[in-house]
Design a protein around this motif. Structure first.
Motif, mmCIF file in Angstrom:
data_model
loop_
_atom_site.group_PDB
_atom_site.id
_atom_site.type_symbol
_atom_site.label_atom_id
_atom_site.label_comp_id
_atom_site.label_asym_id
_atom_site.label_seq_id
_atom_site.Cartn_x
_atom_site.Cartn_y
_atom_site.Cartn_z
ATOM 1 N N LEU A 81 0.821 -1.204 0.000
ATOM 2 C CA LEU A 81 0.000 0.000 0.000
ATOM 3 C C LEU A 81 0.859 1.260 0.000
ATOM 4 C CD1 LEU A 81 -2.659 -1.057 2.680
ATOM 5 C CD2 LEU A 81 -2.673 -1.497 0.216
ATOM 6 N N THR A 82 0.525 2.191 -0.862
ATOM 7 C CA THR A 82 1.103 3.528 -0.848
ATOM 8 C C THR A 82 -0.026 4.502 -0.572
ATOM 9 O OG1 THR A 82 2.810 2.910 -2.452
ATOM 10 C CG2 THR A 82 2.398 5.265 -2.141
ATOM 11 N N ALA A 83 0.042 5.197 0.560
ATOM 12 C CA ALA A 83 -1.057 6.036 1.020
ATOM 13 C C ALA A 83 -1.523 7.008 -0.060
ATOM 14 C CB ALA A 83 -0.632 6.812 2.266
ATOM 15 N N ASP A 84 -2.845 7.045 -0.265
ATOM 16 C CA ASP A 84 -3.488 7.963 -1.217
ATOM 17 C C ASP A 84 -3.057 7.735 -2.662
ATOM 18 O OD1 ASP A 84 -4.761 9.308 0.949
ATOM 19 O OD2 ASP A 84 -2.934 10.487 1.265
ATOM 20 N N THR A 85 -2.387 6.616 -2.938
ATOM 21 C CA THR A 85 -1.884 6.386 -4.297
ATOM 22 C C THR A 85 -2.390 5.063 -4.867
ATOM 23 O OG1 THR A 85 0.102 7.664 -3.806
ATOM 24 C CG2 THR A 85 0.173 6.228 -5.743
ATOM 25 N N ASP A 86 -1.932 3.925 -4.334
ATOM 26 C CA ASP A 86 -2.341 2.648 -4.914
ATOM 27 C C ASP A 86 -2.095 1.492 -3.961
ATOM 28 O OD1 ASP A 86 0.427 2.049 -5.092
ATOM 29 O OD2 ASP A 86 0.546 2.787 -7.141
ATOM 30 N N ALA A 87 -2.628 0.342 -4.357
ATOM 31 C CA ALA A 87 -2.374 -0.944 -3.707
ATOM 32 C C ALA A 87 -1.910 -1.889 -4.806
ATOM 33 C CB ALA A 87 -3.638 -1.478 -3.038
ATOM 34 N N VAL A 88 -0.711 -2.475 -4.641
ATOM 35 C CA VAL A 88 -0.100 -3.288 -5.690
ATOM 36 C C VAL A 88 0.070 -4.718 -5.176
ATOM 37 C CG1 VAL A 88 1.884 -3.572 -7.218
ATOM 38 C CG2 VAL A 88 1.112 -1.275 -6.592
ATOM 39 N N GLN A 89 -0.325 -5.683 -6.004
ATOM 40 C CA GLN A 89 -0.314 -7.086 -5.584
ATOM 41 C C GLN A 89 0.207 -7.960 -6.717
ATOM 42 O OE1 GLN A 89 -4.225 -8.765 -4.626
ATOM 43 N NE2 GLN A 89 -3.339 -9.890 -2.920
ATOM 44 N N GLN A 90 1.018 -8.974 -6.352
ATOM 45 C CA GLN A 90 1.486 -9.956 -7.320
ATOM 46 C C GLN A 90 1.682 -11.290 -6.613
ATOM 47 O OE1 GLN A 90 5.453 -8.929 -8.892
ATOM 48 N NE2 GLN A 90 5.595 -7.424 -7.267
ATOM 49 N N PHE A 91 1.946 -12.350 -7.376
ATOM 50 C CA PHE A 91 2.108 -13.663 -6.773
ATOM 51 C C PHE A 91 3.290 -13.681 -5.806
ATOM 52 C CE2 PHE A 91 -0.527 -15.138 -10.323
ATOM 53 C CZ PHE A 91 -1.334 -16.063 -9.677
ATOM 54 N N ALA A 92 3.104 -14.383 -4.681
ATOM 55 C CA ALA A 92 4.163 -14.509 -3.683
ATOM 56 C C ALA A 92 5.274 -15.409 -4.211
ATOM 57 C CB ALA A 92 3.599 -15.089 -2.387
ATOM 58 N N LEU A 93 6.471 -15.178 -3.729
ATOM 59 C CA LEU A 93 7.611 -15.995 -4.130
ATOM 60 C C LEU A 93 7.585 -17.347 -3.410
ATOM 61 C CD1 LEU A 93 10.409 -13.265 -3.995
ATOM 62 C CD2 LEU A 93 9.285 -14.190 -6.038
#
Length: 312
Positions: A99-111
């Motif tokens: 999470l980046t406040a007021d910007t975005d939420a970024v998600q990808q597959f875990a290693l």
């Protein structure tokens, strides 16, 4: 008689297989096309020799729960806050969103090697409650022009020892975190494949996450293993002089891919892969227009992420 009124609650577990006790106030899931088995199990056959014809009784074994449903894809309403479906994706092999406040939420597959995430799920049919713990799953995605986008989930979990089935009405469920999505269309959606924007009818994906019930002496759990993220895009066939996807197929090229959806902050979704390989092209006719169905594999060649989801 039990009315067909389905309610689903799901919450991330702090410890695998330990009931996280989802609540109606914080963990309601806005589902559609809910389907489940109260109990899924194997049967042990004895196969004894006997002096009469007929079936012998079998013994039930390896109890588990399987459920499936779809959720619409929309943002959280606030940039920098993860939508509710990202928690569900964690139990399908993705890492927790960054999470980046007021910007975005970024998600990808875990290693590999990262501790697997699981959920506890309570699902109700009217006032009949069913519980499952240690649930993990796989998912599909669907973005079709003229419709709302959605994720389909398929879950496998264990039946807990304490009150797995009882009479307990859920009461009022808070679903305010599930926003109404926006239609997939020209105004709301952009699709790029190898730097070109073909006219898109649909894009559908399958995460291909493997799940299996491990029933051993001294250990019982649901194993989530590898995944293989693939997708199909149905497009109007471009002029070969403008964009030559046939050559990309023949050469085994690795190309970039992106799908952006939404226009208002807090309800914008971006999907992207750096190295996608077109593996098949099938032709069809739609309104006397040549259509191509492109089969694609989203690769991790060179250590790149096969899928990056950004909610902003």
């Amino acid at each position: 008689m039990v009315d067909w009124v389905a309610v689903v609650l799901a919450k991330k577990e702090l410890t695998y297989g330990v009931d996280s006790v989802p609540t109606v106030g914080a963990n309601g899931i806005l589902t559609r096309n809910y389907s489940a088995k109260p109990v899924d199990l194997d049967r042990i056959e004895r196969n004894l020799d006997q002096r009469v014809f007929g079936a012998l009784a079998s013994v039930p074994s390896n109890e588990r729960r399987t459920t499936s449903y779809e959720v619409e894809i929309a943002g959280s309403g606030e940039a920098g806050t993860a939508p509710g479906w990202m928690e569900l994706l964690e139990a399908c092999g993705l890492a927790a969103p960054v999470l980046t406040a007021d910007t975005d939420a970024v998600q990808q597959f875990a290693l590999p090697g990262v501790d697997a995430t699981s959920i506890s799920q309570y699902d109700y049919m009217s006032d009949q409650r069913r519980k499952a713990v240690g649930m993990v799953g796989s998912f599909t995605m669907d973005f079709t022009a003229g419709a709302y986008p959605f994720i389909g989930f398929n879950w496998l979990g264990m039946i807990p020892a304490a009150t797995p089935f009882d009479k307990s009405a859920p009461g009022a469920v808070d679903l305010t975190r599930w926003l109404q999505p926006v239609e997939v269309n020209t105004d709301n959606s952009d699709f790029l494949l190898d730097g070109y924007a073909p006219a898109l009818r649909s894009w559908r994906a399958d995460a291909g996450v493997t799940t299996a019930m491990r029933n051993l002496v001294g250990k019982r759990y649901v194993r989530r293993g590898n995944h293989s993220f693939t997708s199909t895009a149905v497009i109007e066939a471009p002029d070969i002089a403008t964009k030559n996807y046939i050559q990309s197929l023949r050469a085994g090229s690795l190309v970039n891919w992106a799908l952006d959806h939404g226009t208002v902050a807090g309800n914008i979704l971006g999907l992207a892969s750096e190295k996608v390989q077109i593996t098949d092209i099938t032709e069809s006719n739609e309104d006397d227009t040549l259509m191509w169905t492109l089969a694609m594999t989203h690769t991790v060649e060179g250590g790149t992420a096969d899928l990056v989801i950004t909610a902003r």
